[in-house]
Design a protein around this motif. Sequence first.
Motif, PDB file in Angstrom:
ATOM      1  N   LEU A  44       0.831  -1.203   0.000  1.00 30.19           N
ATOM      2  CA  LEU A  44       0.000   0.000   0.000  1.00 30.19           C
ATOM      3  C   LEU A  44       0.872   1.262   0.000  1.00 30.19           C
ATOM      4  CD1 LEU A  44      -2.788  -0.911   2.593  1.00 30.19           C
ATOM      5  CD2 LEU A  44      -2.823  -1.179   0.107  1.00 30.19           C
ATOM      6  N   SER A  45       0.522   2.219  -0.853  1.00 34.11           N
ATOM      7  CA  SER A  45       1.242   3.485  -0.910  1.00 34.11           C
ATOM      8  C   SER A  45       0.329   4.690  -0.706  1.00 34.11           C
ATOM      9  CB  SER A  45       1.959   3.635  -2.263  1.00 34.11           C
ATOM     10  OG  SER A  45       2.955   2.643  -2.424  1.00 34.11           O
ATOM     11  N   ASP A  46      -0.943   4.546  -1.041  1.00 35.96           N
ATOM     12  CA  ASP A  46      -1.890   5.656  -0.910  1.00 35.96           C
ATOM     13  C   ASP A  46      -2.123   5.976   0.568  1.00 35.96           C
ATOM     14  OD1 ASP A  46      -4.143   7.409  -2.098  1.00 35.96           O
ATOM     15  OD2 ASP A  46      -5.149   6.233  -0.549  1.00 35.96           O
ATOM     16  N   PRO A  47      -2.037   7.251   0.953  1.00 32.53           N
ATOM     17  CA  PRO A  47      -2.184   7.610   2.370  1.00 32.53           C
ATOM     18  C   PRO A  47      -3.495   7.143   3.005  1.00 32.53           C
ATOM     19  CG  PRO A  47      -1.314   9.467   1.137  1.00 32.53           C
ATOM     20  CD  PRO A  47      -1.689   8.424   0.133  1.00 32.53           C
ATOM     21  N   GLU A  48      -4.615   7.316   2.308  1.00 36.57           N
ATOM     22  CA  GLU A  48      -5.898   6.910   2.876  1.00 36.57           C
ATOM     23  C   GLU A  48      -5.998   5.392   2.984  1.00 36.57           C
ATOM     24  OE1 GLU A  48      -9.137   8.579   4.007  1.00 36.57           O
ATOM     25  OE2 GLU A  48      -7.306   9.587   4.618  1.00 36.57           O
ATOM     26  N   ALA A  49      -5.444   4.692   1.996  1.00 34.26           N
ATOM     27  CA  ALA A  49      -5.455   3.221   2.055  1.00 34.26           C
ATOM     28  C   ALA A  49      -4.633   2.733   3.245  1.00 34.26           C
ATOM     29  CB  ALA A  49      -4.904   2.640   0.751  1.00 34.26           C
ATOM     30  N   LYS A  50      -3.503   3.386   3.495  1.00 34.32           N
ATOM     31  CA  LYS A  50      -2.677   3.002   4.641  1.00 34.32           C
ATOM     32  C   LYS A  50      -3.406   3.278   5.947  1.00 34.32           C
ATOM     33  CE  LYS A  50       1.159   5.242   3.458  1.00 34.32           C
ATOM     34  NZ  LYS A  50       2.580   5.691   3.523  1.00 34.32           N
ATOM     35  N   PHE A 145       1.513  12.598  18.702  1.00 36.87           N
ATOM     36  CA  PHE A 145       2.071  11.607  17.772  1.00 36.87           C
ATOM     37  C   PHE A 145       0.907  10.902  17.104  1.00 36.87           C
ATOM     38  CE2 PHE A 145       4.059   7.424  16.755  1.00 36.87           C
ATOM     39  CZ  PHE A 145       5.093   7.892  15.960  1.00 36.87           C
ATOM     40  N   PRO A 146       0.913  10.785  15.777  1.00 33.92           N
ATOM     41  CA  PRO A 146      -0.254  10.245  15.063  1.00 33.92           C
ATOM     42  C   PRO A 146      -0.513   8.766  15.366  1.00 33.92           C
ATOM     43  CG  PRO A 146       1.623  10.466  13.583  1.00 33.92           C
ATOM     44  CD  PRO A 146       2.012  11.141  14.867  1.00 33.92           C
ATOM     45  N   GLY A 147      -1.784   8.400  15.427  1.00 31.68           N
ATOM     46  CA  GLY A 147      -2.150   7.003  15.660  1.00 31.68           C
ATOM     47  C   GLY A 147      -1.516   6.042  14.665  1.00 31.68           C
ATOM     48  N   PRO A 148      -1.512   6.366  13.355  1.00 29.34           N
ATOM     49  CA  PRO A 148      -0.860   5.475  12.389  1.00 29.34           C
ATOM     50  C   PRO A 148       0.651   5.475  12.495  1.00 29.34           C
ATOM     51  CG  PRO A 148      -2.497   6.874  11.325  1.00 29.34           C
ATOM     52  CD  PRO A 148      -2.276   7.432  12.683  1.00 29.34           C
ATOM     53  N   GLY A 149       1.179   6.327  13.367  1.00 31.54           N
ATOM     54  CA  GLY A 149       2.612   6.330  13.617  1.00 31.54           C
ATOM     55  C   GLY A 149       3.440   6.703  12.398  1.00 31.54           C
ATOM     56  N   LEU A 150       4.587   6.052  12.252  1.00 31.81           N
ATOM     57  CA  LEU A 150       5.517   6.396  11.183  1.00 31.81           C
ATOM     58  C   LEU A 150       5.026   5.983   9.806  1.00 31.81           C
ATOM     59  CD1 LEU A 150       8.920   5.516  12.914  1.00 31.81           C
ATOM     60  CD2 LEU A 150       7.708   7.707  12.844  1.00 31.81           C
ATOM     61  N   ALA A 151       3.919   5.246   9.746  1.00 33.39           N
ATOM     62  CA  ALA A 151       3.383   4.842   8.439  1.00 33.39           C
ATOM     63  C   ALA A 151       2.977   6.042   7.605  1.00 33.39           C
ATOM     64  CB  ALA A 151       2.182   3.915   8.614  1.00 33.39           C
ATOM     65  N   ILE A 152       2.578   7.147   8.270  1.00 33.86           N
ATOM     66  CA  ILE A 152       2.196   8.339   7.509  1.00 33.86           C
ATOM     67  C   ILE A 152       3.322   9.368   7.504  1.00 33.86           C
ATOM     68  CG2 ILE A 152      -0.276   8.021   7.770  1.00 33.86           C
ATOM     69  CD1 ILE A 152      -0.184  10.099  10.030  1.00 33.86           C
ATOM     70  N   ARG A 153       4.494   8.958   7.979  1.00 34.62           N
ATOM     71  CA  ARG A 153       5.693   9.775   7.832  1.00 34.62           C
ATOM     72  C   ARG A 153       6.687   9.094   6.902  1.00 34.62           C
ATOM     73  NH1 ARG A 153       6.571  12.135  14.028  1.00 34.62           N
ATOM     74  NH2 ARG A 153       4.602  13.307  14.076  1.00 34.62           N
ATOM     75  N   ILE A 154       6.292   7.955   6.368  1.00 34.99           N
ATOM     76  CA  ILE A 154       7.042   7.269   5.308  1.00 34.99           C
ATOM     77  C   ILE A 154       6.178   7.361   4.060  1.00 34.99           C
ATOM     78  CG2 ILE A 154       7.958   5.065   4.494  1.00 34.99           C
ATOM     79  CD1 ILE A 154       8.397   4.300   7.443  1.00 34.99           C
ATOM     80  N   LEU A 155       6.552   8.197   3.133  1.00 33.22           N
ATOM     81  CA  LEU A 155       5.755   8.364   1.925  1.00 33.22           C
ATOM     82  C   LEU A 155       5.981   7.172   1.008  1.00 33.22           C
ATOM     83  CD1 LEU A 155       5.707  11.163   3.205  1.00 33.22           C
ATOM     84  CD2 LEU A 155       5.806  12.155   0.927  1.00 33.22           C
ATOM     85  N   GLY A 156       4.880   6.520   0.628  1.00 34.53           N
ATOM     86  CA  GLY A 156       4.987   5.312  -0.182  1.00 34.53           C
ATOM     87  C   GLY A 156       4.762   4.069   0.651  1.00 34.53           C
ATOM     88  N   ASP A 157       5.253   2.945   0.170  1.00 30.42           N
ATOM     89  CA  ASP A 157       5.007   1.671   0.848  1.00 30.42           C
ATOM     90  C   ASP A 157       5.841   1.558   2.121  1.00 30.42           C
ATOM     91  OD1 ASP A 157       7.363   1.469  -0.734  1.00 30.42           O
ATOM     92  OD2 ASP A 157       7.327  -0.691  -0.470  1.00 30.42           O
TER      93      ASP A 157
END
Length: 267
Positions: A44-50, A145-157
């Motif tokens: 997954l790479s799309d922010p909303e999908a992640k 700190f965001p709930g999705p954590g570093l997943a939304i600070r890593i752009l892409g997969d």
Amino acid sequence: MHFVDNGLLRKNEFENVLESYKGMGLNVKGVNSKQRFYDALKGLSDPEAKRKAIGKAFVDVFDDESKTITDAKWLGQGTIYPDVIESLSVNGPSATIKSHHNVGGLPDYMKLSVVEPLRSLFKDEVRRVGRALGIDPALIGRHPFPGPGLAIRILGDITPEKVDLLQNVDAIFIDGLKSAGLYDSVWQAGAILLPIQSVGVMGDERTYEKVVALRAVSSTDGMTADWCHLPYEFLAKVSNDIINKVKGVNRVVYDISSKPPATIEWE
């Protein structure tokens, strides 16, 4: 109380949070769910999908863990009002800016009911409640700190290798802010791993490695924010430390965008 390690936390954060909770006299169980989240995010790479994949994984972990507790009836969430505003249309038509995994309720198959004591409060109001309750100032002043954590600070997969790299970059930045006495003057700070590489030079060798962005903002409630004018000397030191200590990074940039039009997080 169960605390979930989704594999997307800051460096050593799982252990530090467990220690803080136990220090408050809470009975806390740590739940290692790293692989479950990595599997959910694979490809997954799309922010909303992640964000949605992470939300679903959280629900599944909560559901499984609730079955290990006798007569579990409630799921407590730290939802605050900005989460609601960005996720749902509130008091009239508004766009969904980004989905928050703790907004929108639970699926029918879950037997728990949600309790959200902070849902109608902004972050500054939450901190006032914390002070009134006598909570440790270090916890009250901790950056959001965001709930999705570093997943939304890593752009892409997302991969464990990228998470590990960003954890090390983030730790240098945050520890640097604390050492320089700047942490408490910043509302929120973090590092972002960009999906690009750049040419550099190390010694006499050419490098072609990753680029990271540093983000630091000032705010009151998180609804608007201005980028922090951190000292040039500090930024220079942090940049040098990151490039010299984190293998695979050869360029550091600083985000000077305010909210709006940018959001605090990149995804």
